[in-house]
Design a protein around this motif. Structure first.
Motif, mmCIF file in Angstrom:
data_model
loop_
_atom_site.group_PDB
_atom_site.id
_atom_site.type_symbol
_atom_site.label_atom_id
_atom_site.label_comp_id
_atom_site.label_asym_id
_atom_site.label_seq_id
_atom_site.Cartn_x
_atom_site.Cartn_y
_atom_site.Cartn_z
ATOM 1 N N ALA A 52 52.133 29.575 31.635
ATOM 2 C CA ALA A 52 51.600 31.175 31.361
ATOM 3 C C ALA A 52 50.052 31.140 32.596
ATOM 4 C CB ALA A 52 50.701 29.986 29.476
ATOM 5 N N GLU A 53 49.747 31.702 32.648
ATOM 6 C CA GLU A 53 49.040 32.737 33.646
ATOM 7 C C GLU A 53 47.812 33.357 32.859
ATOM 8 O OE1 GLU A 53 48.491 34.267 37.832
ATOM 9 O OE2 GLU A 53 50.277 34.697 37.227
ATOM 10 N N ILE A 54 46.674 32.585 33.807
ATOM 11 C CA ILE A 54 45.375 33.024 33.553
ATOM 12 C C ILE A 54 44.701 33.982 33.997
ATOM 13 C CG2 ILE A 54 43.308 33.101 31.769
ATOM 14 C CD1 ILE A 54 44.630 30.312 30.513
ATOM 15 N N GLU A 98 38.311 41.716 41.875
ATOM 16 C CA GLU A 98 38.282 40.260 42.284
ATOM 17 C C GLU A 98 38.921 39.149 40.858
ATOM 18 O OE1 GLU A 98 34.991 37.070 44.957
ATOM 19 O OE2 GLU A 98 34.026 38.793 43.358
ATOM 20 N N THR A 99 39.561 38.326 40.960
ATOM 21 C CA THR A 99 40.203 37.497 39.955
ATOM 22 C C THR A 99 40.266 36.320 40.394
ATOM 23 O OG1 THR A 99 42.132 37.722 40.242
ATOM 24 C CG2 THR A 99 41.279 39.177 39.155
ATOM 25 N N ILE A 100 40.040 35.538 39.429
ATOM 26 C CA ILE A 100 40.456 34.138 39.287
ATOM 27 C C ILE A 100 41.559 33.529 38.228
ATOM 28 C CG2 ILE A 100 39.344 31.748 38.141
ATOM 29 C CD1 ILE A 100 37.002 32.068 39.218
ATOM 30 N N ASP A 101 42.879 33.596 38.763
ATOM 31 C CA ASP A 101 43.957 33.156 38.140
ATOM 32 C C ASP A 101 44.206 31.172 37.517
ATOM 33 O OD1 ASP A 101 43.827 35.844 39.070
ATOM 34 O OD2 ASP A 101 45.493 35.805 40.537
ATOM 35 N N ILE A 102 44.447 31.308 36.412
ATOM 36 C CA ILE A 102 44.744 29.886 36.106
ATOM 37 C C ILE A 102 45.823 30.356 36.254
ATOM 38 C CG2 ILE A 102 43.720 28.308 35.182
ATOM 39 C CD1 ILE A 102 41.751 29.535 34.349
ATOM 40 N N HIS A 103 46.875 29.022 37.204
ATOM 41 C CA HIS A 103 48.154 28.618 36.305
ATOM 42 C C HIS A 103 48.333 26.907 35.722
ATOM 43 C CE1 HIS A 103 50.872 30.950 40.002
ATOM 44 N NE2 HIS A 103 48.624 31.449 39.568
ATOM 45 N N GLU A 104 48.817 26.728 34.705
ATOM 46 C CA GLU A 104 49.246 26.205 33.923
ATOM 47 C C GLU A 104 49.582 25.320 33.919
ATOM 48 O OE1 GLU A 104 49.055 27.701 29.141
ATOM 49 O OE2 GLU A 104 47.315 27.970 29.471
ATOM 50 N N ASN A 105 49.765 24.786 35.438
ATOM 51 C CA ASN A 105 51.068 23.878 36.197
ATOM 52 C C ASN A 105 50.247 22.718 37.399
ATOM 53 O OD1 ASN A 105 53.465 22.661 35.868
ATOM 54 N ND2 ASN A 105 53.670 23.239 37.789
ATOM 55 N N GLY A 106 50.133 22.242 37.447
ATOM 56 C CA GLY A 106 49.670 21.312 38.797
ATOM 57 C C GLY A 106 49.615 22.027 40.352
#
Length: 114
Positions: A52-54, A98-106
């Motif tokens: 997932a990506e947030i 402007e966004t902050i994208d969170i990838h659920e992987n290291g």
């Protein structure tokens, strides 16, 4: 153990929230992208991830393509894209997105589709 990561480790410019960080190096199962898109039309092309990506929209308005949906999202909203779902976004303008994208992987795993 806690880690403090200085801005010069991830920022492309010292006065902007722009850059990326693969947090797996610090024991986290997440990656961060800080997008700074000053012009309408800017953004990544269609792609997917096996996780997932947030997207946290900090400023401006973007048009997100998520699978077969078109979603307009603005500052203060959050878009969550499920794993293996084709997606992209563009800055609708006027002005900065402007966004902050969170990838659920290291580490980043990206399959480019266009």
């Amino acid at each position: 153990m806690a880690h403090i990561i200085d801005r010069d480790t991830w920022a492309q410019a010292p006065n902007r929230w722009q850059g990326e960080l693969q947090c797996g190096a610090w024991g986290s199962k997440s990656c961060l992208i800080f997008n700074y898109l000053p012009d309408a039309g800017g953004g990544p092309r269609l792609h997917s991830h096996p996780y997932a990506e947030i997207f946290i929209i900090r400023q401006g308005t973007g048009l997100f393509t998520v699978g077969d949906r078109q979603i307009e999202a603005s500052a203060g909203q959050i878009v969550i894209v499920p794993p293996d779902t084709p997606h992209k976004f563009t800055n609708l303008g006027p002005g900065l997105l402007e966004t902050i994208d969170i990838h659920e992987n290291g580490s980043f795993i990206t399959k480019w589709l266009e």
